[in-house]
Scaffold this active site. Structure first.
Site, PDB file in Angstrom:
ATOM      1  CG  HIS A 127      -6.754  -1.846   8.771  1.00  0.00           C
ATOM      2  ND1 HIS A 127      -6.756  -1.161   9.967  1.00  0.00           N
ATOM      3  CD2 HIS A 127      -5.498  -1.690   8.260  1.00  0.00           C
ATOM      4  CE1 HIS A 127      -5.574  -0.619  10.176  1.00  0.00           C
ATOM      5  NE2 HIS A 127      -4.781  -0.936   9.163  1.00  0.00           N
ATOM      6  CG  ASP A 176      -9.863  -0.917  11.661  1.00  0.00           C
ATOM      7  OD1 ASP A 176      -8.824  -1.601  11.459  1.00  0.00           O
ATOM      8  OD2 ASP A 176     -10.104   0.135  11.026  1.00  0.00           O
ATOM      9  CG  ASP A 211      -0.308  -0.049   2.532  1.00  0.00           C
ATOM     10  OD1 ASP A 211       0.884   0.314   2.643  1.00  0.00           O
ATOM     11  OD2 ASP A 211      -0.959  -0.456   3.501  1.00  0.00           O
TER      12      ASP A 211
END
Length: 240
Positions: free
Chosen positions: A134, A132, A69
């Site tokens: 991710h 969370d 990313d």
């Protein structure tokens, strides 16, 4: 999936470093995608001396590194946050040659999946786990399980999540970021995830619950045939 239970952050880092170093010693071309952030910091500290010592002997000449990313700077006049962090934490101290570093960014992301396929795909991805659920830039509500490498537009909430990545704060936060989507990640031959600390406990519990849902994106990784989770006692504290 394979669950590797360890006592603490140090043992998690040692085990992950051993697995990653083993992948680097494989014969032929090896394509690896590695994670940034704070969780792998100790893993890289452990790896650097071994990699530096082996490189003069000709090892790792055909080991290639990819970021999965990228958070570009708003001005887009410098390398993004992710690859810069990977250089600082591992690539530069380990002496990885520039020709073996393949940055993913806002200029090449639309071709990245086809490029990876053309070079034989990723052999291993080492991933972190968000509180969370991710992984990579696949936060809840941002991507779908069928997405390849893509651009994610940032709303105010996402921009607030990114602001701490920049020394100058909001002035540098972009309106989007780039990530390998779930489909692109699942195309790798092996996935290794590291998780440490109580802050990751709920996400780890969801990951091990058996339910696969986009509300907790990392749950899709349990469908991969070669997925390993290395988690310490604190991260496993909410597992029934």
């Amino acid at each position: 999936m394979r669950l590797i239970k360890v006592a603490d952050y140090e043992e998690m880092s040692q085990v992950a470093a051993t697995i990653l170093l083993g992948a680097m010693y494989r014969e032929g071309r090896v394509n690896l995608s590695i994670t940034g952030g704070s969780t792998p910091k100790r893993m890289y500290e452990i790896l650097v001396p071994s990699v530096r010592a082996a490189r003069p002997l000709g090892h790792f000449d055909d080991v290639h590194f990819f970021n999965f990313d990228e958070i570009p700077y708003r001005a887009e006049d410098r390398e993004g946050v992710t690859i810069s962090g990977l250089r600082s934490a591992f690539l530069t101290p380990a002496g990885i040659a520039e020709e073996n570093i393949h940055p993913l960014d806002q200029r090449n992301y639309t071709e990245r999946d086809a490029y990876l396929k053309s070079i034989g795909g990723l052999d291993m991805i080492v991933l972190g786990l968000g509180w969370d659920g991710h992984f990579c830039g696949n936060l809840p509500g941002t991507t779908h399980f069928g997405d390849g490498t893509c651009r994610v537009e940032c709303d105010d909430y996402l921009r607030s999540r990114l602001v701490d990545e920049f020394e100058r704060g909001e002035v540098d936060v972009p309106d989007y970021y780039i990530t390998m989507g779930p489909r692109a990640i699942m195309a790798a031959r092996e996935l290794v995830m590291i998780a440490s600390g109580e802050k990751k406990a709920k996400a780890v519990a969801k990951l091990l619950s058996g339910e696969v849902t986009e509300e907790w994106p990392s749950t899709v990784l349990t469908l991969h045939p070669h997925f390993a989770l290395i988690a310490d006692e604190a991260a496993l504290s909410e597992v029934a």
